[in-house]
Structures are given as C-alpha cells and as structure tokens.
Design an enzyme around this catalytic site. Structure first.
Site, PDB file in Angstrom:
ATOM      1  N   ARG A 182     -19.796  -0.064   2.635  1.00 16.32           N
ATOM      2  CA  ARG A 182     -19.942  -1.371   1.968  1.00 16.32           C
ATOM      3  C   ARG A 182     -21.125  -2.154   2.549  1.00 16.32           C
ATOM      4  NH1 ARG A 182     -13.751  -3.413   0.892  1.00 16.32           N
ATOM      5  NH2 ARG A 182     -13.626  -2.513  -1.192  1.00 16.32           N
ATOM      6  N   LYS A 191       2.929   1.430  -7.724  1.00 13.41           N
ATOM      7  CA  LYS A 191       3.715   0.619  -8.659  1.00 13.41           C
ATOM      8  C   LYS A 191       3.184   0.550 -10.085  1.00 13.41           C
ATOM      9  CE  LYS A 191       5.730  -2.574  -5.396  1.00 13.41           C
ATOM     10  NZ  LYS A 191       5.566  -3.922  -4.868  1.00 13.41           N
ATOM     11  N   GLY A 244     -10.719   1.277  -3.565  1.00 11.50           N
ATOM     12  CA  GLY A 244      -9.507   1.347  -2.738  1.00 11.50           C
ATOM     13  C   GLY A 244      -9.262   2.686  -2.064  1.00 11.50           C
ATOM     14  N   GLY A 280      -9.112  -3.401  -7.060  1.00  7.98           N
ATOM     15  CA  GLY A 280      -8.524  -4.392  -7.973  1.00  7.98           C
ATOM     16  C   GLY A 280      -9.535  -4.900  -8.982  1.00  7.98           C
TER      17      GLY A 280
HETATM   18  P1  AMP Z   1      -1.357   1.340  -4.636  1.00  7.44           P
HETATM   19  O1  AMP Z   1      -1.565   0.358  -3.533  1.00  7.44           O
HETATM   20  O2  AMP Z   1      -0.464   0.865  -5.723  1.00  7.44           O
HETATM   21  O3  AMP Z   1      -2.652   1.948  -5.136  1.00  7.44           O
HETATM   22  O4  AMP Z   1      -0.559   2.545  -3.994  1.00  7.44           O
HETATM   23  C1  AMP Z   1      -1.056   3.319  -2.952  1.00  7.44           C
HETATM   24  C2  AMP Z   1       0.121   3.828  -2.178  1.00  7.44           C
HETATM   25  O5  AMP Z   1       0.985   4.540  -3.027  1.00  7.44           O
HETATM   26  C3  AMP Z   1      -0.268   4.765  -1.065  1.00  7.44           C
HETATM   27  O6  AMP Z   1      -0.035   4.134   0.153  1.00  7.44           O
HETATM   28  C4  AMP Z   1       0.655   5.957  -1.270  1.00  7.44           C
HETATM   29  O7  AMP Z   1       1.269   6.403  -0.097  1.00  7.44           O
HETATM   30  C5  AMP Z   1       1.715   5.431  -2.216  1.00  7.44           C
HETATM   31  N1  AMP Z   1       2.337   6.488  -3.003  1.00  7.44           N
HETATM   32  C6  AMP Z   1       1.732   7.396  -3.780  1.00  7.44           C
HETATM   33  N2  AMP Z   1       2.631   8.236  -4.306  1.00  7.44           N
HETATM   34  C7  AMP Z   1       3.843   7.880  -3.851  1.00  7.44           C
HETATM   35  C8  AMP Z   1       5.167   8.353  -4.051  1.00  7.44           C
HETATM   36  N3  AMP Z   1       5.400   9.417  -4.816  1.00  7.44           N
HETATM   37  N4  AMP Z   1       6.165   7.715  -3.426  1.00  7.44           N
HETATM   38  C9  AMP Z   1       5.923   6.652  -2.646  1.00  7.44           C
HETATM   39  N5  AMP Z   1       4.702   6.134  -2.426  1.00  7.44           N
HETATM   40  C10 AMP Z   1       3.667   6.748  -3.015  1.00  7.44           C
END
Ligand code: AMP
Length: 394
Positions: free
Chosen positions: A35, A201, A351, A374
């Site tokens: 960055r 999520k 990210g 984001g």
């Molecule tokens: P996000 O911040 O929504 O992009 O999510 C990233 C996070 O999702 C990472 O820290 C991953 O460890 C988690 N993640 C990915 N797949 C899974 C899963 N099957 N179960 C739980 N956490 C997950």
C-alpha cells in the site's frame, strides 16, 4: 468525471494527500508495504510539480491509549523516506502548534506526515464520525486536497469527506486507477462474467449479491457464507456457520437464479477449528450433525474451474474456507491457482483475498488487485462512495 491531481497547478501550494498506509504491522515492523508503494506515484508527482506535501493516513483501529503505541505512523515515515529517497518529516501529532509550525516552515518539495488520523477517535470518534470541526481544521492546513486512499473511499471520515467539503479537491493516481479497473466490471464487462464470493457472512454482502445477480453471468459461492445458502437449499449443514435470519433471502435468490448461483457440492469438515485436527471430505448431503464445514472440497474446485476457464471476466472476493488454519486453506490456495491460470480479465477485491494472492506469489498473474476490500464491494454494489462523490468535478 472527477478532478485529478493533474487538474491543479501545484507549484508552491500546500497539497494535502490522504493516503492509505493501513498496512499489516507486527510489533512496529511493516509486514507488507504494497500500500505504501502504491502511493508513491501521486506523492512523487506532487513533489515534481513543486508542491509542499502534507500526508495524512489512518492505521488500524484506535480504541485505547495503548493502541496508539501499536499504530503510530512513525515506521511508515521511515519506510516512505527510504522508498522516496527523500526525508519524510514525521510530526507526532494530528493537530496543534507543532503541526501548524511544521506546515508554516515547509518549502517546495518538502514532505510531512502527520500522526495517525484515527488517534482522533479516542475523543468521541472525531475522525471516524466525521467531526465537522476536525475536517475544517485539517482543510485549513492546505490549499488543495487529493484523495488517494481507496480503502476508505466508501466511508465518511473527517480526513476524507470532512476536508473535501472545505477546500478544492481531486483524486490521486491510485484512486483513478482503481475506478478505471473496477469500471471494467460495472460498464459492459466482457462475458461470461463470473464473480466468486467467499468469507464469513451473507449479511455483510446482501446488497452486493442482490445487485450482482442482475449483472454477472455466474456467482460462485464458497466460504462460511455458502452454508446459509446450502441450508436454504434444504441440506443439513451440521454445526457449520449459519445466519438463520438470512435463510429466507438466500432461498428467494436461489429460486430466482437457480442456474446462476453455483454452490459447493463437496466440502472439508472437522469437529473442531484447530491446527492438526482430523478432517473429512464430504458431499454436501453427507454432513454429520457434529461436523463443521470449513473449506470447499476438490470436486467443487473442479466445478468452479469450469466456470472460471469459460469466463472472460472474473472478480474474486473472500476466502473459500477458514484459510488461517492450514487444514482448511487448500480451497483458497487452489482457487488462487485456478484464477491465475485463466485467460479472463482478473480482478481481486482487496482484504484477505488480496493478501492471500500476494503471499502465494500470484500478484503478477492478476490484472488488478484492489487496495480496498469493502470499498471495491461497495463500488460493485453501486452504493454511494461518500468520500468520492464529494470530490470536485472537472
Ligand atoms: P470476511 O471478513 O467476511 O471476508 O470473512 C473472512 C473470514 O471468513 C476469514 O477469517 C475466514 O476464516 C472465515 N471463513 C471462511 N470460510 C469459513 C467457514 N467455512 N467457516 C467459518 N469461517 C470461515
């Protein structure tokens, strides 16, 4: 069209450049300086054109006095000085007499970096809640404001929106490039256009998914968010991540876009999330009650590969599994390889995903790696990018 740094005469002017120096740090050591390197073009241009350069950036989140030690910008000033081969004067304050004196004494081509803008968050979150007085104060330090921090362009902070409201503004080269690249996805993308989404999520990405079902030809879903979709499709998902309140939304989407939303057909499960744990590869109709789905399986990767190989445009955001633990990182790693070798125009949405691609050494194989997770998703969603909208038009 937004004004850019090139639209202003910078000679002798105090130019505030909002950079994104939000780099991963470990005990004062910069773990990845990409960055910082990406900000050099705008800073060099400003100097070359005789500006007095005042740099602002945030780093991490500041909730307690202790966080200040961890997230000082001092190491950034040192790194920048080396990269630019020019002393960057670091001011250990975000405002006050020291800052004002330093700015007053600046000569053309000088560069100063103020302390982390988020230090202001300790007092009623003045930076993150866009305190009007703070934006006005920073604006008074300069003549022209250049926003080159794409990672926060979807946010209304004092150091972006706040300053832009008060002085002439434009965007820097990094933000200009991000917009140009991401517009390849929003304005007539080459088809087939495939989006791969992962991460934890569904709720974080509702607006995005809704919007993309209208724009993309295929949406491949992995990561934790796949399980709420699988549950909505009628599968038993054991103890996998599930957002119950999102099931109706997922059901509706699956009904409407049956052939465009592609879900995993097999997954890697375990009974606990820990290094060295025993794993199983299961078809999605075989998940046991006490099992957690933590990665996509190899058959899913084969299916995803078919779609990706057939595509002319690919966008990827979000890991395919709990990739921080080795046992569940294969899906993300293999997907990275598959995308790297595809002939499509390939864009990575910031990210965790950007970090995974860079760490695995595939940076050069991608056409664009966004500096904002984001922000790039907000851009694709068609959401308002508050700190960009405010920038002066040409
Ligand atoms: P996000 O911040 O929504 O992009 O999510 C990233 C996070 O999702 C990472 O820290 C991953 O460890 C988690 N993640 C990915 N797949 C899974 C899963 N099957 N179960 C739980 N956490 C997950």
């Amino acid at each position: 069209m937004k004004k850019t740094i090139k639209d202003y005469n910078l000679k002798g002017k105090k130019v505030i450049i909002r950079c994104d120096f939000n780099v991963p740090m470990d005990n004062g050591i910069i773990k990845d300086d990409s960055r910082i390197r990406k900000s050099l073009k705008t800073i060099r241009y400003a100097r070359k054109n005789g500006a007095k350069v005042i740099l602002l950036s945030h780093l991490g989140r500041i909730k307690t006095e202790k966080d200040k030690e961890k997230y000082t910008l001092k190491p950034i000033a040192e790194s920048l000085s080396k990269l630019l081969r020019k002393k960057v004067i670091f001011i250990e304050e975000t405002r006050g007499q020291k800052v004002e004196d330093a700015v007053k004494n600046m000569k053309e081509k000088d560069i100063i970096l103020l302390e982390n803008t988020r230090f202001e968050d300790l007092d009623k979150e003045r930076e993150s809640k866009n305190d009007k007085k703070l934006g006005k104060y920073w604006a008074k330090l300069g003549d022209i404001y250049i926003n080159d921090a794409f990672g926060t362009i979807h946010r209304a902070h004092a150091s972006n929106l706040g300053i832009s409201k008060n002085i002439k503004s434009g965007i820097g080269f990094l933000v200009e490039k991000e917009i140009k690249e991401l517009e390849k996805l929003t304005k007539n993308p080459k088809r087939p256009y495939t989006i791969i989404l992962g991460g934890s999520k569904v709720s974080d990405k509702i607006g995005l998914i809704k919007n993309l079902t209208k724009k993309a030809d295929y949406i491949l879903i992995g990561g934790g968010m796949a399980f709420t979709f699988l549950k909505a499709a009628g599968f038993s998902i054991g103890s996998s991540l599930c957002e119950k309140d999102q099931i109706p939304f997922c059901k509706e989407l699956l009904e409407k876009h049956q052939d465009n939303i592609i879900l995993p057909i097999d997954i890697i499960t375990a009974s606990e999330i820990k290094e060295g744990t025993k794993t199983e590869e299961r078809f999605i109709n075989e998940i046991q009650e006490d099992e957690i789905g933590l990665d996509i399986g190899h058959k899913t990767l084969e299916v995803f590969k078919q779609y990706i190989d057939d595509s002319k445009t690919v966008f990827w955001n979000g890991p395919m599994g709990y990739f921080e633990i080795k046992e569940f990182s294969k899906g993300t790693k293999d997907l990275c390889k598959i995308i790297s070798s595809s002939k499509a125009y390939k864009i990575i949405g910031g990210g965790d995903t950007a970090r995974a691609v860079i760490e695995m050494g595939y940076e050069k194989n991608m056409d664009h790696i966004s500096t904002g997770g984001g922000a790039s998703l907000s851009f694709l969603e068609g959401a308002k990018l508050k700190a960009l909208d405010i920038i002066n038009e040409k």
